[in-house]
Design an enzyme around this catalytic site. Structure first.
Site, PDB file in Angstrom:
ATOM      1  N   ASP A  88       0.820  -1.219   0.000  1.00  0.00           N
ATOM      2  CA  ASP A  88       0.000   0.000   0.000  1.00  0.00           C
ATOM      3  C   ASP A  88       0.850   1.263   0.000  1.00  0.00           C
ATOM      4  OD1 ASP A  88       0.775  -0.680   2.590  1.00  0.00           O
ATOM      5  OD2 ASP A  88      -0.957   0.279   3.508  1.00  0.00           O
ATOM      6  N   HIS A  89       2.191   1.070  -0.059  1.00  0.00           N
ATOM      7  CA  HIS A  89       3.092   2.215  -0.187  1.00  0.00           C
ATOM      8  C   HIS A  89       3.952   2.158  -1.438  1.00  0.00           C
ATOM      9  CE1 HIS A  89       2.322   4.086   3.801  1.00  0.00           C
ATOM     10  NE2 HIS A  89       1.758   2.908   3.963  1.00  0.00           N
ATOM     11  N   HIS A 151       7.942  -0.437  12.514  1.00  0.00           N
ATOM     12  CA  HIS A 151       6.686  -0.818  11.853  1.00  0.00           C
ATOM     13  C   HIS A 151       6.718  -2.332  11.655  1.00  0.00           C
ATOM     14  CE1 HIS A 151       3.097  -0.346   9.550  1.00  0.00           C
ATOM     15  NE2 HIS A 151       3.632  -0.399   8.338  1.00  0.00           N
ATOM     16  N   ASP A 173       4.028   5.055   8.008  1.00  0.00           N
ATOM     17  CA  ASP A 173       3.360   4.168   8.967  1.00  0.00           C
ATOM     18  C   ASP A 173       4.344   3.857  10.084  1.00  0.00           C
ATOM     19  OD1 ASP A 173       1.113   4.055   7.419  1.00  0.00           O
ATOM     20  OD2 ASP A 173       1.483   2.042   6.631  1.00  0.00           O
ATOM     21  N   ASP A 205       0.316   8.950  10.799  1.00  0.00           N
ATOM     22  CA  ASP A 205      -0.431   7.695  10.579  1.00  0.00           C
ATOM     23  C   ASP A 205      -1.634   7.582  11.523  1.00  0.00           C
ATOM     24  OD1 ASP A 205      -1.214   5.027  10.251  1.00  0.00           O
ATOM     25  OD2 ASP A 205       0.631   4.180  11.093  1.00  0.00           O
ATOM     26  N   SER A 243       6.298 -10.071   4.110  1.00  0.00           N
ATOM     27  CA  SER A 243       7.282  -9.015   4.361  1.00  0.00           C
ATOM     28  C   SER A 243       7.544  -8.822   5.853  1.00  0.00           C
ATOM     29  CB  SER A 243       6.772  -7.689   3.780  1.00  0.00           C
ATOM     30  OG  SER A 243       5.521  -7.350   4.361  1.00  0.00           O
ATOM     31  N   GLY A 377       0.911  -3.177  13.501  1.00  0.00           N
ATOM     32  CA  GLY A 377       2.083  -2.393  13.116  1.00  0.00           C
ATOM     33  C   GLY A 377       1.879  -0.899  13.254  1.00  0.00           C
ATOM     34  N   HIS A 378       0.729  -0.494  13.771  1.00  0.00           N
ATOM     35  CA  HIS A 378       0.391   0.933  13.804  1.00  0.00           C
ATOM     36  C   HIS A 378       0.149   1.405  15.238  1.00  0.00           C
ATOM     37  CE1 HIS A 378      -0.204   0.994   9.409  1.00  0.00           C
ATOM     38  NE2 HIS A 378      -0.633  -0.246   9.607  1.00  0.00           N
ATOM     39  N   ASP A 453      -7.971  -4.142 -13.777  1.00  0.00           N
ATOM     40  CA  ASP A 453      -8.716  -5.392 -13.927  1.00  0.00           C
ATOM     41  C   ASP A 453      -8.092  -6.125 -15.100  1.00  0.00           C
ATOM     42  OD1 ASP A 453     -10.491  -7.463 -14.131  1.00  0.00           O
ATOM     43  OD2 ASP A 453     -12.261  -6.220 -14.495  1.00  0.00           O
TER      44      ASP A 453
END
Lengths: 562, 562
Positions: A88-89, A151, A173, A205, A243, A377-378, A453
């Site tokens: 997402d980063h 994180h 994050d 974050d 990860s 992680g947040h 898609d």
């Protein structure tokens, strides 16, 4: 505190000496994080991630930030700073580089290694600049300084951005585990130094801003794993994010302790753990990790399989094992499966399905509802207040969260002393100008969800997703009629068929005569226009299906002229 | 411990003197609870509920138990015992009574009041027998004895069933709050008395069997509500299940304490709280509850709205308020919204969507992730062990749960001393015979999911849901060709259209000539059969879309003869 502005206009020109901040993703949904900074005609991008679709986006593979606002200004982009290596980063980097492959990527060693592996699959070799905490780097007019943050992936960074307009801190994050496995804590002292210097705008974050308190240390999971390993008499299968190096490290440590060998399963797990080992982020005792073939030859009580699939993905290693569809591994009574991972919102149905499949096959399944095998992680609220109190930002812009998270973070900001009118509550596409030390919402740029898609990017939009939802909920009824192109007379049909509507073979016996009747009436009235005839067919079928079934399938009338 | 048997045969005839137990729902998924007991040619049904669909059942309104196995034996049914008034225990009663309306319903006062209100909507007036804890009631050869159990709805019962085959205890849903609001604890002493007498088979609620420990008392929510009420300066809106009388009681108590009036919103909330008040289950201080109109005329800090919609249902009162679509109430900054409810698995996306909509509108939203405003209605592992230890069942059959829950409960049974070969792990449709004190899995009867969609029951099946999923994920491409019915020559088309596939208006320019080409080749080869031509069109379009898009829309070829 501003917010919930749906109809903002395009922003005015940026005043000279001002800094413009435009979040193109990450505000209003968790994912596709991307923020664009503009100063003196130059742009700096922080993060460029993807969002994973939920049930509201059926059939979609990925959701990208909308690059429209910057597409004609890619020449001005000084760099893309990547705070860490989560999808997402970094996931949208290949799609942005497809427009201009030579934009430099700036990030830590592990982050760049992950993004380079990703780009290699598309044969893109990026320009990169490796940085680490403590380093200062001028990127055009943006003087960047990097800070260690803790994180759920190693080597994450926060970035401070200095321009003549002021000092901005973007945390990326983070959480504040005070005893992390690698000893690399979030650099609160560094944040304090920035605070003393004067932070004009803090972007921080918000993911866990609703949750009170503090994170549980990652290392508290170790003893829980140990107790699971101590009890297990058969094979152990652990799934986590590919990860999450520290989580895997703890699995390796428990395996070593309990004399088991470990095999990595799943393409991304094998790849990432290779990178992590090479960079010295993962310590592997000699002989501990073996290949899958060697592992399957061992007695069950000497094996640990470290797998992908913690989110219930049916095509992942664990998803296949759960249904007996994996080439090498079949789950059996006596197996212990540990989902040492979060449950990403939206994935609940898939994850519990896999857990049930594994349970049905006889395995003991341990997941985060049952034992402490995952920590987030947040930073939750208690830790966010520490950051707010040491940074003492003049303006606060909560980022990385849904509305509920952003709103909660805004409230923390106000409670900790940020004036309410200096808390800028934004959503994707909002444009915030920092001018003379004051951040203000000044407008809005286009920021649609851009859907991937299959091979195509952007040919699927909201109206099409609405069609998919209608089709998915009720199927369709197709009615085809052939008319003479000259006279407009019906010469064939009506042929009625359906998909996803009813398994009753007689279902349409009643509607065919109704269509014929309606078309006969139309003929008497002299209606020959195919489009009008289509509407008549649509209305006739729609009325019938509503009365007979109280359902709303899509009605697909086709009038073919011959 | 048996389990995960997919291919069992029909059961042999029930041996004389044996008791047959057939769960038709509730085992393998949470919901549609229904168990059939057979002795001496007579049947007793315990519960008859619905299951709510998830994303795997698109467009479905409700899922019913499959009545096939008992449909030709309804004359033998002595009664339907309803353990409590939740939809997953009573919701399918109208559908079963549609086959035979005079089967007696047996249950507590509140349970029967709820089911009667439900049946009244369908103009069914059932035969009922009201029972309460302590009562013994012969229902044909089934001597039933009822026990108080504590659950998230008042007046819930467990039932002991005595036949010459042995003593069976079915707990229904329960938990063991030791200080419940109404003082009505689960009758562990009664269970112990049964245990002393000798329980041959225990059927017990597995919903929380994975979760270690004990429930938090319901009354611990009161102080949390009080602290929310103490802080709120504007309107308070609380959402919960419309049958959770004790939760509502605590909201009323807090409202009274903080000088607020309460209005009930949502049809089922108004109806159920009326019933609960009339039965003395809900205490309402004089003047505390007002109508919605009166409430909206009061200053915001004197109102509490007690609403339905805690599961994110878009058409519920709260769902409408969240998007500004409610006739009387618009959520605004200053409002505090409390979701004092569980988050039923599968509803996460909807619930968080509503929370985000409310947050975006400026409300402070408090939900169970954020504060202790909900406790579960089901006993976790620690409490299940108490029951196992006092009942000391000779055989255990975990009920009411997904596989993960049933498996966990089976493990608790074995750990507490039930011999492993006396733990019968079943799924819906499995047939268990209790013969000479021993429960054994002996076969399997049909137990499909029966889907209600609109007015129709059962015309939607699994293959049709697969079609819906394909349509929902990828839309469809329809290609229509008109052929001469005599010569087989193409005289019209191909016409290609699509829904849910692509918003690109040029998308099909490439495929039309490919279809024409394929049909020309077919003509040369003398192929005129419409079915064969359809296959040719399907293959041509399918190959094209896979290569050009890497997608799998449904291909719908239509060949019309004129």
């Amino acid at each position: 505190m501003t917010g919930a502005h749906t109809e903002l206009e395009l922003p005015p020109p940026l005043p000279a000496g001002g800094l413009r901040v435009t979040p193109l993703g990450g505000l209003g949904a968790i994912g596709r994080n991307m923020t664009v900074f503009e100063y003196g005609g130059k742009l700096l991008i922080v993060d460029c991630g993807v969002l994973f679709p939920d049930v509201e986006q059926p059939g979609v593979d990925l959701i990208l930030p909308d690059f429209t606002a910057i597409l004609d200004r890619l020449e001005d982009v000084q760099a893309i700073v990547l705070t860490h290596g989560h999808e997402d980063h970094i996931g949208a980097v290949p799609y942005l580089l497809a427009h201009k492959p030579d934009i430099p990527l700036v990030g830590s060693q592990f982050t760049l290694a992950l993004v380079e592996a990703k780009l290699a699959e598309r044969r893109i070799e990026p320009y990169t600049l490796t940085v680490r905490e403590g380093r200062r780097e001028p990127l055009g007019p943006f003087e960047c300084e990097f800070f260690a943050v803790n994180h759920s992936i190693p080597d994450a960074l926060a970035v401070a951005i200095r321009t003549p307009a002021g000092l901005v801190l973007h945390t990326g994050d983070f959480k504040m585990d005070q005893l992390p496995l690698d000893g690399r804590v979030t650099d609160l002292a560094g944040f304090a130094r920035l605070g003393a210097e004067g932070v004009d705008l803090l972007l921080s974050d918000s993911t866990n801003a609703e949750i009170p308190g503090f994170v549980t240390p990652e290392r508290d999971i170790g003893p829980v794993l140990d107790s699971i390993f101590a009890k297990a008499t058969g094979r152990i299968i652990v799934a986590s994010f590919a990860s999450h190096v520290h989580r895997v490290q703890q699995v390796l440590d428990s395996a070593y302790e309990y004399d088991r060998k470990v095999a990595f399963i799943g393409r991304s797990m094998v790849r990432n753990m290779g990178i992590a080992r090479d960079l010295g982020l993962l310590r592997i005792n000699a002989g501990l990790v073996v290949g899958l073939e060697e592992a399957t030859a061992l007695p069950p009580d000497q094996i640990v399989l470290m797998s992908t699939g913690s989110q219930g993905e049916p095509m992942s290693a664990l998803g296949r094992m759960a249904v007996g569809d994996h080439r090498h591994i079949t789950v059996a009574p006596g197996d212990t499966v540990v989902l040492a991972s979060s449950l990403v919102p939206g994935n609940e149905t898939s994850v519990y399905r896999v857990i049930n499949q594994l349970s049905r096959a006889g395995a003991t399944v341990i997941h985060k509802d049952v034992a402490k095998v995952h920590v987030s992680g947040h930073s939750p609220a208690g830790e966010l207040l520490y950051v707010l109190n040491v940074v003492k930002p003049r303006n606060l812009m909560p980022v990385h969260g849904e509305w509920r998270h952003l709103r909660a973070h805004a409230r923390l900001g106000i409670e900790s002393g940020v004036p309410a009118d200096r808390v800028v509550l934004c959503e994707d596409g909002d444009v915030v100008d920092l001018v003379e030390g004051r951040a203000r919402l000044v407008g809005h740029v286009k920021s649609r969800y851009v859907y991937v898609d299959g091979l195509a990017v952007g040919d699927v939009g909201e109206s099409l997703l609405t069609e998919r939802r209608i089709l998915g909920d009720g199927g369709f009824i197709a009615a085809t009629v052939v008319v003479d192109s000259v006279t407009g007379k019906v010469v064939g049909g009506p042929t009625v068929s359906a998909k996803g509507f009813s398994e009753d073979p007689e279902a349409f016996n009643a509607v065919v005569p109704l269509i014929t009747e309606a078309l006969d009436r139309a003929a008497l009235e002299g209606i020959t226009d195919p489009h009008q005839l289509q509407q008549i067919v649509r209305r006739t079928v729609g009325r019938w299906v509503n009365e007979a079934y109280r359902r709303r399938p899509m009605i697909v009338p086709t009038v073919v002229e011959v």
